[in-house]
Scaffold this active site. Structure first.
Site, short mmCIF file in Angstrom:
data_model
loop_
_atom_site.label_atom_id
_atom_site.label_comp_id
_atom_site.label_asym_id
_atom_site.label_seq_id
_atom_site.Cartn_x
_atom_site.Cartn_y
_atom_site.Cartn_z
N LYS A 30 44.14 109.21 16.68
CA LYS A 30 44.97 108.19 17.34
C LYS A 30 44.11 107.01 17.77
O LYS A 30 44.49 105.85 17.59
CB LYS A 30 45.67 108.79 18.57
CG LYS A 30 46.49 107.76 19.35
CD LYS A 30 46.84 108.24 20.74
CE LYS A 30 45.64 108.22 21.66
NZ LYS A 30 45.98 108.53 23.06
N SER A 31 42.97 107.30 18.36
CA SER A 31 42.11 106.24 18.87
C SER A 31 41.68 105.30 17.75
O SER A 31 41.70 104.08 17.89
CB SER A 31 40.89 106.83 19.57
OG SER A 31 41.26 107.61 20.68
N ARG B 26 43.09 101.33 17.05
CA ARG B 26 42.08 100.26 16.99
C ARG B 26 42.11 99.58 15.62
O ARG B 26 42.01 98.35 15.52
CB ARG B 26 40.68 100.83 17.28
CG ARG B 26 40.43 101.13 18.76
CD ARG B 26 39.22 102.04 18.94
NE ARG B 26 38.85 102.18 20.34
CZ ARG B 26 39.50 102.94 21.23
NH1 ARG B 26 40.56 103.64 20.84
NH2 ARG B 26 39.10 103.02 22.50
N ARG C 93 48.80 116.99 26.06
CA ARG C 93 47.65 117.88 26.17
C ARG C 93 47.93 119.06 27.10
O ARG C 93 47.29 120.10 27.00
CB ARG C 93 46.41 117.09 26.59
CG ARG C 93 46.06 116.00 25.58
CD ARG C 93 44.62 115.62 25.56
NE ARG C 93 44.40 114.42 24.76
CZ ARG C 93 44.24 114.39 23.45
NH1 ARG C 93 44.29 115.54 22.77
NH2 ARG C 93 44.04 113.26 22.81
N GLU D 292 39.57 113.86 27.91
CA GLU D 292 40.79 114.27 27.20
C GLU D 292 40.72 115.71 26.71
O GLU D 292 41.74 116.32 26.39
CB GLU D 292 41.03 113.34 26.01
CG GLU D 292 39.95 113.39 24.96
CD GLU D 292 39.96 112.17 24.05
OE1 GLU D 292 40.02 112.35 22.83
OE2 GLU D 292 39.92 111.04 24.57
N SER E 289 38.16 103.44 30.26
CA SER E 289 37.34 102.67 29.31
C SER E 289 38.19 101.73 28.48
O SER E 289 37.67 100.78 27.88
CB SER E 289 36.58 103.63 28.39
OG SER E 289 37.48 104.35 27.55
N ARG F 182 50.73 103.77 35.62
CA ARG F 182 49.38 103.84 35.05
C ARG F 182 48.67 102.50 35.25
O ARG F 182 49.27 101.43 35.14
CB ARG F 182 49.44 104.21 33.58
CG ARG F 182 50.08 105.58 33.35
CD ARG F 182 49.98 106.00 31.92
NE ARG F 182 48.60 106.27 31.51
CZ ARG F 182 48.26 106.62 30.27
NH1 ARG F 182 49.18 106.74 29.33
NH2 ARG F 182 46.99 106.85 29.98
#
Length: 446
Positions: A28-29, A33, A400, A328, A181, A134
């Site tokens: 996913k990351s 990106r 998760r 995570e 981050s 958030r």
């Protein structure tokens, strides 16, 4: 706590050691990106083997709302079955007015406002109720200091409106990224398109999940950007991106190693073997640290021509670990720790309180409801293993948490997972993949 008790999923219990070969969907990351970088490029590009989950589809739809062309393509030579195995991204003039639905995706709510500041027109951002809670204020304040006009009624959270003017001056900005981050990555990804580029200076406590910033830097450089980062011998907590055109590229997305966590945990919990295909020899993904963490908890692993082969020893040991860079992974590690033969202390993860849910409180509450002994600390969890029993494991709309519950269910009969469908956020058809895992005659494909 959310979801209906009518949607309970009975977590399968393992009767034998697992023996499976698993294909994990794309990261996913990396997918999100890659989509942003392709959208900001000077020419078309391809994102191959992308993750197709709620979070990545929200990112693609958000970019489409800004005027970016994203087409599904199919390349039979890739070996990936299913709908389309790639996205062809056709950069166009970013424009508005537009409405971007972020869902509860941190990458979408933080990465796209800088892109919207480059648009010619108004862009509204909204999302799930949890997205309002958030943190995003650091990105809002940073963009304002760089010349953007943003309306949020002083909340520092969603919903918000970005009034794009077709460009952004950029320059130097100070950010407190101690809670995410993604605040740094959000500014770096769009930085090449700012007139002066961007220099991001972090002030505050340690930045969590630094591997994700390293991933951002590596992907920017691969797209032709000039980036200076602390790991190159530069100033600590300072990142610089020079202005310049980004290349349209053909990007193949790695498997999501963080999503490999429950499958590797299954080998550890059952004393079996799982092979995760296509595990990269070198990667910036935080999930690569699973090799060390789960080996310390009683397993062994080796990289082979097929991927990562992980084998459980039949015993699970407790773990003392600072998970600040790999937060995570905490839910699945905590689930395994609850089944160990000795106590565990997981630290450095206070930032998990502002993820999809307060993950520390949720893990303590749900494992304890099954008979566990988990206490929260200022920055983590202490887990004292106790015999567990069945019961409902609530997921709080957190993917998760759901996979952690499935891991416990391997060893504990009667675990019922509330709203397991929330796993679609990053791991489509998790229930099907998990059931296939327990059938030793099946190769598990995501």
């Amino acid at each position: 706590m959310t979801g209906s008790l009518d949607s309970l999923w009975p977590a399968p219990t393992a009767t034998d050691p697992v023996d499976a070969v698993v294909t994990i969907p794309g990261s996913k990351s990396a997918t999100n990106r890659a989509l942003v970088l392709a959208a900001l490029a000077a020419e078309p590009g391809f994102v191959r083997r992308p993750l197709r989950s709620r979070d990545s589809l929200l990112m693609a739809d958000g970019l489409r709302a800004l005027g970016i062309g994203i087409e599904d393509t199919l390349n039979s030579s890739s070996g990936v079955s299913g709908g389309g195995d790639a996205w062809r991204v056709l950069p166009d003039q970013l424009n508005g007015p537009a409405l971007v639905d972020v869902g509860n995706a941190g990458t979408v709510m933080r990465f796209l406002p800088p892109v919207a500041a480059l648009a010619d027109g108004t862009v509204q951002f909204d999302g799930d109720p949890r997205s309002y809670e958030r943190p995003i204020g650091a990105v809002i304040d940073a963009l304002r200091s760089l010349g953007a006009r943003i309306e949020d009624e002083g909340r520092g959270t969603l919903p918000l409106t970005v009034h794009g003017t077709g460009g952004l001056v950029g320059g130097t900005v100070t950010v407190d990224a101690s809670s995410s981050s993604q605040f740094v990555s959000a500014l770096l990804l769009s930085g090449p398109r700012f007139q002066q580029g961007v220099e991001v200076r972090h002030v505050g406590g340690p930045v969590p999940s630094l591997p994700h910033i390293r991933m951002t830097v590596e992907m920017l450089r691969a797209a032709g950007a000039q980036v200076d980062a602390p790991e190159d011998g530069g100033e600590p907590d300072v990142w610089r991106v020079a202005p310049g055109a980004l290349l349209g590229r053909d990007i193949v997305v790695e498997p999501d190693l963080s999503n490999a966590a429950p499958f590797l945990a299954a080998a550890l919990v059952t004393g079996g073997t799982v092979v995760v295909r296509d595990w990269p020899e070198r990667t910036s993904q935080p999930g690569d640290q699973l090799r060390d963490l789960f080996t310390r908890m009683g397993g062994s692993c080796e990289l082979t021509h097929e991927g990562l082969r992980f084998t459980g020893s039949g015993r699970i040991h407790g773990l003392e670990a600072d998970l600040h860079e790999v937060g995570e992974l905490t839910p699945v590690i905590a689930a395994v720790a609850a089944l160990a033969d000795s106590p565990s202390h997981l630290s450095g993860i206070a930032h998990l309180r502002v993820h999809e849910t307060d993950r520390l409180a949720a893990l303590a509450a749900e494992i304890n409801a099954l008979g566990g002994d988990v206490t929260e600390t200022a920055d983590g969890l202490r887990i004292n293993p106790r015999p567990l029993h069945g019961g409902v494991f609530h997921t709080y709309e957190d993917h998760r948490l759901a996979t952690a519950a499935a891991v416990i269910g391997l060893a504990v009969k009667g675990v019922q997972v509330e709203n397991v469908a929330t796993t679609a956020k990053t791991l489509p058809d998790f229930p099907g993949l998990w059931s296939a895992l327990l059938d030793s005659t099946t190769t598990v494909k995501g």
